[in-house]
Scaffold this active site. Structure first.
Site: not given
Ligand code: UT7
Length: 318
Positions: A116, A272, A242
């Site tokens: 990215c 993204n 980005h």
């Molecule tokens: O371009 C560079 C590439 N990527 C990035 O920059 C991404 C960087 N990271 C992020 O933006 C965030 O970490 C995410 C958006 C990917 C995730 O957000 P988060 O607040 O860190 O969520 P998490 O991974 O800690 O997940 C929290 C909960 C989990 O459930 P439990 O384990 O707490 O029950 C996930 O399973 O949210 C759940 N979850 C979802 N729920 C509904 C993860 N994805 C989803 C979804 N819909 N799409």
């Protein structure tokens, strides 16, 4: 050869496929919902290319947009530098060469791979090649068909990405400032946290660690580029980051004391788009008349590698 007085972005263009997938439609594919996606990322919808539409097709349409809007001709293009993680061909020929063939360009043509951060790396590569006289101008393109490498069954990643392309024309000028400074970095110890799995051809990501990396490196890049160019943060007219997650920007603004309104965000409509996100944003900003002569603009990216970097420039209207 005398080095050019300045190297400037003189035109912009973009293209996003017409097919739009909303969060509600994503919820029909995986266990997710509009509220979760919006509150965790700021994304409302994403553009997705048709099956037969490849990265070079998206890039070509963005270039057509640039030529139309600027009144420039394909025959004026010298070099082409493309940032992409999703080239039409995984090895060769490069996407830049495919574009060179369509444009009839005979100058240098190369792809850059920096996830990215690709657009920032490509811009600096093109600037260096112009500075030493290898080419007189260059199309710098960020283009991605991420829908081909998304695991459409993984809710952790599939809701985050979209397809699109953006480009700028970079050229040497006798007057003005243009690109003032840039910073390119890699923290490769984190490379496993964001990959396109070579067997599955799917994006895998440790979201939390990429999130922390992003907040820190965006902030450090902005502070570092501002400080070494004697600019106060309040003197930056625009920061074009980005577009990966609205929360990353909010957290960075808070931690580093940067006014959040200076960041231009359009992630709500594109998700993204990796290397395409910064030129897509620039193109939209120019369309809206937000970019004005003499403004200080800071582009900042982060991504797979893990890489990060930024470009500080003075905007010139052509
Ligand atoms: O371009 C560079 C590439 N990527 C990035 O920059 C991404 C960087 N990271 C992020 O933006 C965030 O970490 C995410 C958006 C990917 C995730 O957000 P988060 O607040 O860190 O969520 P998490 O991974 O800690 O997940 C929290 C909960 C989990 O459930 P439990 O384990 O707490 O029950 C996930 O399973 O949210 C759940 N979850 C979802 N729920 C509904 C993860 N994805 C989803 C979804 N819909 N799409």
């Amino acid at each position: 050869m005398k080095p050019p007085h300045s190297i400037q972005i003189t035109a912009v263009g973009a293209y996003a496929p017409s097919k739009v997938i909303t969060n509600d439609e994503m919820a029909e594919l995986v266990d997710t919902n509009d509220e979760w996606i919006k509150s965790h990322t700021g994304i409302a919808e994403r553009h997705i290319a048709e099956k037969g539409e490849l990265t070079s097709d998206l890039a070509y349409k963005a270039i057509e947009d640039l030529l139309r809007r600027s009144g420039r001709k394909a025959t004026e293009i010298d070099g082409i530098v493309v940032a992409t993680a999703t080239p039409d061909f995984p090895g060769f020929p490069s996407t830049a060469c495919l574009l060179a063939e369509r444009l009839g360009s005979k100058g240098p043509a190369l792809d850059v791979s920096a996830g990215c951060t690709g657009f920032i790396y490509a811009l600096e590569t093109a600037r260096a090649l112009i500075a030493v006289g290898t080419m007189k101008n260059a199309l710098v393109v960020g283009a991605e068909k991420l829908s081909d490498v998304i695991n459409w069954e993984d809710r952790n990643t599939c809701v985050l990405f979209g397809d699109g392309a953006g480009c700028v024309l970079l050229e040497a000028k006798e007057e003005g400032v243009g690109i003032q400074d840039s910073l390119l970095k890699a923290e490769a110890a984190g490379s496993a946290s964001l990959t396109i799995d070579p067997k599955e051809r799917h994006i895998t990501m440790d979201g939390r660690s990429v999130y922390s990396f992003a907040v820190r490196t965006i902030g450090e890049t902005i502070i570092s580029l501002a400080e070494r160019n004697n600019l106060k943060l309040t003197e930056l007219d625009w920061i074009v980051p980005h577009q990966a997650n609205q929360r990353i920007i909010a957290a960075c603004a808070k931690r580093y004391g940067i006014d959040q309104d200076r960041f231009y965000l359009n992630i709500d409509r594109y998700a993204n788009t990796s290397a395409a996100s910064i030129p897509l944003a620039l193109s939209e900003m120019q369309h809206k008349g937000l970019l004005k002569e003499g403004q200080s603009v800071l582009l900042v990216g982060f991504g797979a590698g893990l890489t990060y970097g930024g470009t500080l420039l003075t905007w010139h209207q052509s």
